[in-house]
Design an enzyme around this catalytic site. Structure first.
Site, PDB file in Angstrom:
ATOM      1  N   ASP A  11      -5.878   6.051   3.536  1.00 44.36           N
ATOM      2  CA  ASP A  11      -5.703   4.866   3.021  1.00 44.36           C
ATOM      3  C   ASP A  11      -4.243   4.836   2.530  1.00 44.36           C
ATOM      4  O   ASP A  11      -3.576   6.087   2.635  1.00 44.36           O
ATOM      5  CB  ASP A  11      -6.681   4.660   1.706  1.00 44.36           C
ATOM      6  CG  ASP A  11      -6.345   3.490   1.004  1.00 44.36           C
ATOM      7  OD1 ASP A  11      -6.209   2.335   1.816  1.00 44.36           O
ATOM      8  OD2 ASP A  11      -6.293   3.419  -0.313  1.00 44.36           O
ATOM      9  N   SER A  12      -3.686   3.578   2.357  1.00 46.99           N
ATOM     10  CA  SER A  12      -2.574   3.523   1.767  1.00 46.99           C
ATOM     11  C   SER A  12      -2.310   4.385   0.372  1.00 46.99           C
ATOM     12  O   SER A  12      -1.239   4.570  -0.053  1.00 46.99           O
ATOM     13  CB  SER A  12      -2.080   2.167   1.449  1.00 46.99           C
ATOM     14  OG  SER A  12      -2.843   1.418   0.548  1.00 46.99           O
ATOM     15  N   CYS A  74      -8.903   1.624   4.886  1.00 43.89           N
ATOM     16  CA  CYS A  74      -8.019   0.734   4.355  1.00 43.89           C
ATOM     17  C   CYS A  74      -8.201  -0.337   4.958  1.00 43.89           C
ATOM     18  O   CYS A  74      -8.072  -0.640   6.409  1.00 43.89           O
ATOM     19  CB  CYS A  74      -6.569   1.226   4.463  1.00 43.89           C
ATOM     20  SG  CYS A  74      -5.285   0.090   4.032  1.00 43.89           S
ATOM     21  N   GLU A 153      -3.345   1.577  -8.631  1.00 48.69           N
ATOM     22  CA  GLU A 153      -2.337   2.770  -8.276  1.00 48.69           C
ATOM     23  C   GLU A 153      -1.912   3.325  -9.551  1.00 48.69           C
ATOM     24  O   GLU A 153      -1.414   4.474  -9.783  1.00 48.69           O
ATOM     25  CB  GLU A 153      -1.431   2.329  -7.332  1.00 48.69           C
ATOM     26  CG  GLU A 153      -1.725   2.064  -6.015  1.00 48.69           C
ATOM     27  CD  GLU A 153      -2.201   3.402  -5.406  1.00 48.69           C
ATOM     28  OE1 GLU A 153      -1.363   4.532  -5.374  1.00 48.69           O
ATOM     29  OE2 GLU A 153      -3.275   3.585  -4.524  1.00 48.69           O
ATOM     30  N   CYS A 200     -10.762  -4.964  -0.162  1.00 51.92           N
ATOM     31  CA  CYS A 200      -9.840  -3.939  -0.109  1.00 51.92           C
ATOM     32  C   CYS A 200     -10.526  -2.586  -0.807  1.00 51.92           C
ATOM     33  O   CYS A 200     -11.306  -2.811  -1.757  1.00 51.92           O
ATOM     34  CB  CYS A 200      -8.643  -4.584  -1.058  1.00 51.92           C
ATOM     35  SG  CYS A 200      -7.541  -3.124  -1.539  1.00 51.92           S
ATOM     36  N   HIS A 202      -9.390  -0.312  -2.807  1.00 50.86           N
ATOM     37  CA  HIS A 202      -9.075  -0.282  -4.044  1.00 50.86           C
ATOM     38  C   HIS A 202      -9.947  -0.990  -5.128  1.00 50.86           C
ATOM     39  O   HIS A 202     -10.035  -0.498  -6.256  1.00 50.86           O
ATOM     40  CB  HIS A 202      -7.598  -0.618  -4.490  1.00 50.86           C
ATOM     41  CG  HIS A 202      -6.615   0.418  -3.830  1.00 50.86           C
ATOM     42  ND1 HIS A 202      -6.175   0.497  -2.543  1.00 50.86           N
ATOM     43  CD2 HIS A 202      -5.750   1.124  -4.389  1.00 50.86           C
ATOM     44  CE1 HIS A 202      -5.140   1.405  -2.478  1.00 50.86           C
ATOM     45  NE2 HIS A 202      -4.997   1.763  -3.632  1.00 50.86           N
TER      46      HIS A 202
HETATM   47  N1  DGL Z   1      -7.054  -0.007   0.043  1.00 53.60           N
HETATM   48  C1  DGL Z   1      -6.097  -0.773   0.954  1.00 53.60           C
HETATM   49  C2  DGL Z   1      -6.958  -1.908   1.284  1.00 53.60           C
HETATM   50  O1  DGL Z   1      -8.064  -1.757   1.499  1.00 53.60           O
HETATM   51  C3  DGL Z   1      -5.020  -1.425   0.095  1.00 53.60           C
HETATM   52  C4  DGL Z   1      -3.948  -1.948   0.580  1.00 53.60           C
HETATM   53  C5  DGL Z   1      -2.519  -1.909  -0.059  1.00 53.60           C
HETATM   54  O2  DGL Z   1      -1.953  -0.827  -0.150  1.00 53.60           O
HETATM   55  O3  DGL Z   1      -1.953  -2.969  -0.396  1.00 53.60           O
HETATM   56  O4  DGL Z   1      -6.532  -2.928   2.051  1.00 53.60           O
END
Ligand code: DGL
Length: 284
Positions: A11-12, A74, A153, A200, A202
């Site tokens: 993931d990011s 992600c 984050e 998402c 997150h």
């Molecule tokens: N967890 C990522 C997603 O599902 C986050 C993306 C991001 O870094 O903006 O889209």
């Protein structure tokens, strides 16, 4: 046939931990390597080219560590890059959009689903297409909520401030409620969704605030459990399952190790393995 190599989860940032949590529940014998590109999060406000390049660099890290399959945990990367990634790597790669879309299409009773995600995910219309593919009768209302990933984050997961931000961000999709839950700006019944898909990874970390704002009568769905089930099936079909009793777990981040550890510990408890920092050759 068994295979002791780990599953790679990418993931990011910390959002993919919500998918990892379900993978550990569903397939407890599997070893995992989690890679969070926290230094470059959020991805969702970046151009598609950058999302593709960053996703490839991130998955290279996992492939170098000999993973047997990759879960792109992600939505942004799945929406923008999954096809390219599948062409590039010679191993099974799972995304999170198809499983989430299936869950939402099954959950809605009034056939109206709201989808929230990053600007890149919403712009791609990947969820719109995947839900329509599952059930063309479902109306899909897509809405970008760009403030959520930076909040998560930063470790801001609950509290009055978080709830106020969530309320403001969701107002265009759900109608506006005041702090006591009363509608001050209701949507017409024809535009009311009964299912809210967290598009998402997150966002499940903000579930309490999202649930409080959405109120009763709206089912909140995410991709995590369905993705873990899809992974279990993939491992079984390909004869890639690990033997029992040998699981080990590693977490890597390009960002601040202490910040990552503190969020991971809030989710998994103190027993979770240590977190190591990595640097990407191409990272700015
Ligand atoms: N967890 C990522 C997603 O599902 C986050 C993306 C991001 O870094 O903006 O889209």
């Amino acid at each position: 046939m068994t295979d002791t190599r780990p599953i790679g989860v990418f993931d990011s940032g910390v959002g993919g931990l919500t998918v990892l949590r379900e993978i550990l529940r569903r397939t407890p014998d599997e070893s995992t390597i989690y890679f969070g590109d926290n230094a470059r999060a959020p991805y969702g406000v970046r151009p598609d080219e950058e999302v593709r390049a960053f996703s490839t660099e991130s998955i290279d890290v996992l492939v170098e560590r000999d993973v047997k399959a990759v879960v792109v945990a992600c939505n942004t990367s799945t929406a923008i890059a999954l096809g390219d990634l599948r062409r590039r790597y010679d191993l099974p790669i799972l995304g999170v959009i198809r499983p989430g879309a299936t869950s939402a299409a099954l959950a809605t009773r009034n056939r109206r689903v709201g989808v929230i995600g990053t600007p890149a995910t919403i712009r791609s219309h990947a969820y719109f297409e995947a839900i329509k593919d599952e059930n063309p009768a479902v109306e899909v209302y897509e809405h970008a909520t760009p403030t959520f990933v930076p909040m998560v984050e930063a470790g801001l997961l609950a509290g009055a401030e978080v709830e106020a931000s969530v309320r403001e961000a969701l107002a265009p999709l759900l109608g506006l409620r005041d702090a006591s839950g009363e509608f001050v700006f209701p949507l017409p019944a024809s535009a009311r969704v009964d299912t809210l898909l967290l598009g998402c990874t997150h966002y499940p970390l903000l579930r309490d605030a999202i649930g409080a704002v959405a109120g009763e009568g709206i089912a909140i769905v995410d991709s995590a459990a369905a993705t873990a089930s899809a992974l279990a099936e993939l491992l079984s079909i390909n004869g890639l399952q690990a033997p029992s009793g040998s699981a080990s777990h590693t977490q890597l981040t390009t960002g601040d190790v202490d910040q990552f550890r503190s969020i991971a510990e809030r989710m998994f408890g103190e027993a979770f393995p240590d977190v190591a920092g990595v640097e990407l050759a191409g990272a700015a």
